[in-house]
Write an enzyme that holds these catalytic residues in place. Structure first.
Site, PDB file in Angstrom:
ATOM      1  N   ASP A   1       0.905  -0.972   0.046  1.00  0.00           N
ATOM      2  CA  ASP A   1      -0.206  -0.045  -0.129  1.00  0.00           C
ATOM      3  C   ASP A   1       0.799   1.171  -0.007  1.00  0.00           C
ATOM      4  O   ASP A   1       2.054   0.924   0.354  1.00  0.00           O
ATOM      5  CB  ASP A   1      -1.051  -0.063   1.374  1.00  0.00           C
ATOM      6  CG  ASP A   1      -1.687   1.318   1.391  1.00  0.00           C
ATOM      7  OD1 ASP A   1      -2.544   1.574   0.541  1.00  0.00           O
ATOM      8  OD2 ASP A   1      -1.653   1.813   2.533  1.00  0.00           O
TER       9      ASP A   1
ATOM     10  N   ASP B   1      -0.037   5.229   0.720  1.00  0.00           N
ATOM     11  CA  ASP B   1      -0.444   5.953   1.965  1.00  0.00           C
ATOM     12  C   ASP B   1      -0.566   5.430   3.351  1.00  0.00           C
ATOM     13  O   ASP B   1      -1.332   4.542   3.416  1.00  0.00           O
ATOM     14  CB  ASP B   1      -1.876   6.916   1.426  1.00  0.00           C
ATOM     15  CG  ASP B   1      -1.505   7.875   0.585  1.00  0.00           C
ATOM     16  OD1 ASP B   1      -0.661   8.718   0.616  1.00  0.00           O
ATOM     17  OD2 ASP B   1      -2.278   7.333  -0.561  1.00  0.00           O
TER      18      ASP B   1
END
Length: 215
Positions: free
Chosen positions: A6, A8
């Site tokens: 991922d 953020d």
């Protein structure tokens, strides 16, 4: 091993720039900014959902596409004001890439995602970047995660993330999940923590977790 990250809250701490961009958008409609602690709970399922939640919280009802376009224009200008890689993540990526291809699987639009990775000197680690505005459905749908199998057809896929969307995608794809507890999305789990023995409290612990999966 294919390791998908991922963006953020896992690779980068972008919370302040996201919150301040949302704040500027809301001010443009005559409302007050929301606290950073509130905005980060809205992040993780793509820009359209972030904007929708912020507008709802502020009691605003502008045209959704116009509001999204306004937010993206503001965020593009604020993209690198405060955003930094998490401490130790660059070193951990240098170790992880030795185990196999790395990818980014994010619900953030592809353009800002690539721009951030390039500006922060991390783009070269990744064989593929899957953004949230492409033809594949966003996390928690597993489609993007499963598409990464093409990077190494016989390799194990691992998902590294900090939010419920990351965890649900890994469960749906039946792949191991490394829970980045240091990320700002971790607070969204509240009392319902992911059922994984692979949780890390610092980016430098990533290699240990990947080694455990490889064994």
């Amino acid at each position: 091993m294919i390791t998908a990250f991922d963006l953020d809250g896992t690779l980068i701490d972008s919370a302040r720039d996201l919150a301040e961009s949302i704040g500027e958008m809301l001010e443009g409609y005559g409302a007050s900014p929301l606290p950073l602690s509130e905005v980060v709970t809205m992040v993780g399922e793509g820009a359209p959902m972030l904007v929708r939640r912020a507008l709802q919280e502020a009691g605003l009802k502008p045209e959704p596409r116009e509001a999204l376009a306004r937010f993206l224009k503001i965020y593009d200008r604020r993209l690198m004001n405060h955003t930094v890689p998490y401490e130790g993540i660059v070193e951990s990526l240098a170790l992880a890439v030795r185990r196999g291809p790395l990818a980014v699987l994010t619900n953030k639009p592809l353009g800002p995602s690539i721009g951030l990775l390039e500006a922060l000197g991390m783009r070269g680690f990744f064989s593929r970047i899957v953004g949230g505005d492409g033809e594949l459905r966003r996390k928690p749908d597993p489609a993007g995660l499963l598409s990464l199998q093409a990077l190494a057809p016989t390799g194990q896929i691992v998902m590294v993330g900090d939010s419920p969307a990351d965890w649900k995608a890994s469960v749906a794809a039946n792949v191991p999940f490394v829970f980045a507890r240091y990320g700002f999305g971790a607070s969204k789990f509240a009392a319902h923590l992911p059922d994984t023995g692979l949780a890390i409290d610092h980016a430098r612990e990533l290699d240990r977790a990947l080694a455990a999966i490889a064994r």
